[in-house]
Enzyme design. Structure first.
Site, PDB file in Angstrom:
ATOM      1  N   VAL A 167     -41.447  -2.920 -42.227  1.00  0.00           N
ATOM      2  CA  VAL A 167     -40.196  -2.996 -41.480  1.00  0.00           C
ATOM      3  C   VAL A 167     -40.205  -1.958 -40.367  1.00  0.00           C
ATOM      4  CG1 VAL A 167     -37.686  -2.798 -41.599  1.00  0.00           C
ATOM      5  CG2 VAL A 167     -38.953  -3.767 -43.532  1.00  0.00           C
ATOM      6  N   ASP A 169     -37.780   0.022 -37.729  1.00  0.00           N
ATOM      7  CA  ASP A 169     -36.394   0.400 -37.426  1.00  0.00           C
ATOM      8  C   ASP A 169     -36.381   1.054 -36.047  1.00  0.00           C
ATOM      9  OD1 ASP A 169     -33.808   1.302 -37.316  1.00  0.00           O
ATOM     10  OD2 ASP A 169     -33.832   2.306 -39.257  1.00  0.00           O
ATOM     11  N   ILE A 170     -35.949   0.294 -35.025  1.00  0.00           N
ATOM     12  CA  ILE A 170     -35.910   0.802 -33.652  1.00  0.00           C
ATOM     13  C   ILE A 170     -34.616   1.577 -33.451  1.00  0.00           C
ATOM     14  CG2 ILE A 170     -35.949   0.206 -31.203  1.00  0.00           C
ATOM     15  CD1 ILE A 170     -37.371  -2.369 -31.906  1.00  0.00           C
ATOM     16  N   GLY A 173     -32.153   6.718 -36.099  1.00  0.00           N
ATOM     17  CA  GLY A 173     -31.158   7.752 -36.354  1.00  0.00           C
ATOM     18  C   GLY A 173     -31.663   8.781 -37.347  1.00  0.00           C
ATOM     19  N   GLY A 175     -32.341   8.225 -40.377  1.00  0.00           N
ATOM     20  CA  GLY A 175     -33.127   7.575 -41.401  1.00  0.00           C
ATOM     21  C   GLY A 175     -32.343   6.834 -42.463  1.00  0.00           C
ATOM     22  N   THR A 193     -37.164   7.246 -33.179  1.00  0.00           N
ATOM     23  CA  THR A 193     -35.965   7.829 -32.583  1.00  0.00           C
ATOM     24  C   THR A 193     -36.384   8.660 -31.368  1.00  0.00           C
ATOM     25  OG1 THR A 193     -34.091   9.341 -32.945  1.00  0.00           O
ATOM     26  CG2 THR A 193     -36.104   9.816 -34.160  1.00  0.00           C
ATOM     27  N   ILE A 194     -35.432   8.913 -30.481  1.00  0.00           N
ATOM     28  CA  ILE A 194     -35.701   9.753 -29.309  1.00  0.00           C
ATOM     29  C   ILE A 194     -35.050  11.124 -29.468  1.00  0.00           C
ATOM     30  CG2 ILE A 194     -36.054   7.859 -27.674  1.00  0.00           C
ATOM     31  CD1 ILE A 194     -33.092   8.220 -26.855  1.00  0.00           C
ATOM     32  N   GLU A 197     -33.803  16.298 -33.392  1.00  0.00           N
ATOM     33  CA  GLU A 197     -32.978  16.682 -34.537  1.00  0.00           C
ATOM     34  C   GLU A 197     -32.905  15.540 -35.552  1.00  0.00           C
ATOM     35  OE1 GLU A 197     -31.162  19.548 -35.298  1.00  0.00           O
ATOM     36  OE2 GLU A 197     -32.218  20.580 -33.676  1.00  0.00           O
ATOM     37  N   CYS A 350     -12.531   5.703 -28.625  1.00  0.00           N
ATOM     38  CA  CYS A 350     -13.425   4.613 -29.027  1.00  0.00           C
ATOM     39  C   CYS A 350     -12.768   3.736 -30.081  1.00  0.00           C
ATOM     40  CB  CYS A 350     -14.746   5.181 -29.541  1.00  0.00           C
ATOM     41  SG  CYS A 350     -15.815   5.848 -28.238  1.00  0.00           S
TER      42      CYS A 350
END
Length: 378
Positions: A167, A169-170, A173, A175, A193-194, A197, A350
């Site tokens: 799998v 996961d793009i 976050g 995890g 992730t980018i 942290e 939001c």
């Protein structure tokens, strides 16, 4: 001179009051959604700079409101959302988005550094134990934690996960889904992730599991995966990269594979972002419409299922807000008052956009060369 200033301020307030007619919002009123003005310069700043000026004025303490979520909901339902944006700021963003790739490879890490790297301690206090920073699923849940677990399981069931599956996961976050898919379904998960942290904490949380967390841009990935999931990341892709994004997903997805996209979306097709959100929360972010999301998938995928969870995001954001408020005393020694007001404003405005149904939350399932019928789960 003093008289002229007073007349100017008075006229500005009168103009603001006329704009608010029919919304049920009063200036210095007694309702919790009424705006309390502390600095008369607010009116001129808001008229000149739109939503950016209004948000910055709140961060500066020029005004307060007990229920910002209800205030903004009323403004949106009255059709004042578009008028809250400065024409020049809106035009500038549209110009930049048209002629510049705001989400290029070199710029992809900006949002991670600006927002997600702010501090794991803040997000750990605000989110639940899953560390899901995306819309929860409240259909049969009463608590934030149960709703987030329900969301993770909903996605897993939509993807028809089975033990041993690879799998991807793009935008993983911290995890949350990677850990869930590995622990509950026995999958081998690669999460990207980018955010430095996020990557660090995700690795700690997934230690001992069949999970690999990589700090990498999605465009650089190689390999083949049985399932692909992307939860709350597409908002950072940018319209110039939609085609590349979906072509990358197709290249990485095995035949007979499934791909689930979980993203916020808008009701209309346009190139724009709230100037305050763009500056302080999610730089270079942009929300897709239905048309903008689907067009780049033509000739690549079959769209199997589309579910709208928009109202659930209102409840999720309000749950985060309550946890943030409760935790603030333990965070205030590290973060200043301006950060507190920024986060409070962000969460509440939001929530209002989802309550007013101005924004939506979609889960879309795509298939790749799948011969069998797909039976959607809820």
């Amino acid at each position: 001179m003093a008289g002229d200033t007073q007349r100017t301020v008075s006229r500005a307030q009168q103009t603001a009051e006329r704009l608010l007619e029919g919304t049920g919002i009063a200036i210095n009123g007694s309702n919790p959604w009424d705006i309390q003005v502390h600095d008369e310069r607010l009116y001129g700043r808001a008229f000149r700079e739109g939503s950016l000026g209004l948000g910055e004025a709140y961060m500066d303490g020029w005004w307060d409101c007990e229920r910002i979520d209800e205030m903004v909901t009323r403004l949106l339902r009255a059709g004042l959302g578009d008028r809250a944006e400065s024409v020049w700021v809106r035009m500038l963003y549209a110009f930049q988005a048209t002629f510049t790739n705001l989400q290029s490879r070199t710029r992809a890490y900006i949002v991670g550094e600006k927002h997600y790297d702010l501090g794991n301690d803040l997000f750990q206090k605000m989110l639940d134990e899953t560390m899901c920073y995306s819309c929860a699923y409240w259909k049969e849940a009463d608590t934030l934690h149960d709703a987030q677990l329900a969301k993770l399981d909903l996605i897993a069931r939509k993807l028809e996960l089975k033990p041993g599956m690879k799998v991807l996961d793009i935008g993983c976050g911290w995890g949350s889904f990677a850990e869930f898919a590995a622990r509950q379904y026995g999958c081998h998960v690669t999460g990207i992730t980018i955010s430095k942290e996020q990557a660090q904490l995700a690795r700690e949380r997934c230690q001992g599991l069949t999970v690999e967390i990589i700090l990498e841009d999605y465009r650089e990935l190689t390999g083949t995966f049985d399932r692909i999931v992307s939860i709350g990341m597409f908002e950072h892709v940018g319209h110039k990269n939609y085609s590349t994004y979906f072509k990358t997903a197709k290249r990485l997805l095995a035949k007979d594979g499934l791909f689930l996209l979980h993203t916020i979306g808008t009701n209309t097709s346009h190139l724009g972002a709230d100037p305050w959100i763009n500056k302080y929360i999610f730089p270079n972010g942009i929300l897709p419409s239905v048309a903008q999301l689907i067009k780049p998938t033509e000739h690549l995928f079959v769209m199997e299922d589309w579910q709208n969870l928009g109202p659930d995001y209102d409840r999720t954001l309000m749950a985060w807000y309550e946890r943030f408020e409760e935790a603030w005393p333990s965070l205030s020694d590290r973060y200043n008052e301006r950060t507190y007001r920024m986060f409070r404003y962000y969460l509440l405005i939001c929530a209002a956009t989802f309550r007013a149904r101005s924004t939506q939350l979609w889960q879309v399932v795509f298939s790749h060369d799948r011969p069998a019928r797909y039976d959607a789960t809820r």
